[in-house]
Design a protein around this motif. Structure first.
Motif: not given
Ligand code: MN
Length: 287
Positions: A167-195
């Motif tokens: 999974l490549d779970n993601t925090m989406r941006m808003t008009e005013t909150q525009r973080e790097e893609r890397t940050l928005r997709k790197s939260f702890w547990t955001f990429s379960p991989m397997g089984p």
């Protein structure tokens, strides 16, 4: 062959009735080195493969239902991902949520922090960030085998060790909150991989791989690698022109359309006929 990591980063091969342990064939040992055992197995694959094949004929050491499944390549030197790599997903990504119209063809790859790779047995934890939307992105990852640098697309599949769901779970941006893609997709547990990793010999053409994702039993995403804008050989050619890809590196190939929000209490299922399935609870972050 289906290769797993389980419990305290034991390595095993999946057999009919469970898992046959192969950790004893590897040199990496000890509590702190254990997660790197899969890197060793992949690096020594030509030598170890016959011994691991031979283990498949014996009885299981443990049943799959009794082990804690781990991310099967938990210590990649590089964890790369394709931005917009399906035309259907590109079409649905409009407005302030997205970075622009570029696709994997012109943008290349982005980097995900290795620490967001997560075990199939662990919930997805959503951080407490008020007013933000968190989306699921179902993807298929390729895992690099023999090191690749300057590889042409004609030779690229020789450098794939195998495939797994991710999974490549993601925090989406808003008009005013525009973080790097890397940050928005790197939260702890955001990429379960397997089984597990399905070895490349079982997947002669990765374009044949398909995947689907459900949230609370509602089908949200369906895709096939045949629809990738940049296909698996193309992704390896592109990235290996930038830096050497190493055994165990993980490359998430992109998400088909149907991306949508997840909330605490949801249950996400991602499945592929060839690659298996993961069922993941969604929870509020525990810290
Ligand atoms: Mn993605």
């Amino acid at each position: 062959m289906r290769l797993v990591m389980y419990d305290e980063y034991e390595v095993g091969v999946v057999v009919d009735d469970g898992v046959r342990r192969v950790t004893d064939l590897l040199d990496v040992s000890g509590k702190f080195g254990a997660p790197q055992r899969m890197n060793e197995l992949i690096t020594r694959w030509a030598e170890l493969r016959p011994q691991i094949e031979a283990r498949r004929t014996g009885p299981a050491d443990v049943s799959l239902g009794t082990v804690i499944l781990r991310c099967p390549s938990p210590r990649p030197r590089n964890f790369l991902a394709a931005p917009l790599n399906y035309a259907t997903h590109r079409a649905e990504m409009k407005g302030p949520m997205t970075s622009g119209a570029g696709t994997a063809a012109d943008l290349g790859f982005f980097v995900k922090a290795g620490g967001c790779l997560s075990d199939p047995s662990r919930p997805i934890e959503l951080p407490r960030v008020p007013g933000r939307r968190f989306d699921h992105e179902a993807e298929i990852a390729l895992i690099i085998g023999d090191a690749a640098w300057g590889v042409t697309r004609a030779d690229a599949l020789d450098h794939v060790f195998g495939y797994a769901l991710v999974l490549d779970n993601t925090m989406r941006m808003t008009e005013t909150q525009r973080e790097e893609r890397t940050l928005r997709k790197s939260f702890w547990t955001f990429s379960p991989m397997g089984p597990w990793i399905v070895t490349a010999d079982e997947v002669p053409d990765p374009a044949d791989l398909t995947l689907a994702l459900w949230v609370n039993d509602e089908l949200r995403q369906e895709g096939t690698l045949r629809d990738l804008i940049v296909d698996v050989p193309g992704l390896i050619e592109q990235a290996s022109a930038v830096l050497p890809l190493e055994p165990g590196d993980v490359y998430a190939t992109g998400s088909p359309s149907g991306v949508g929000p997840i909330l605490p209490g949801d249950v996400v299922k991602i499945a592929s006929p060839r690659l298996g399935e993961m069922v993941l609870k969604v929870e509020e972050r525990s810290w």
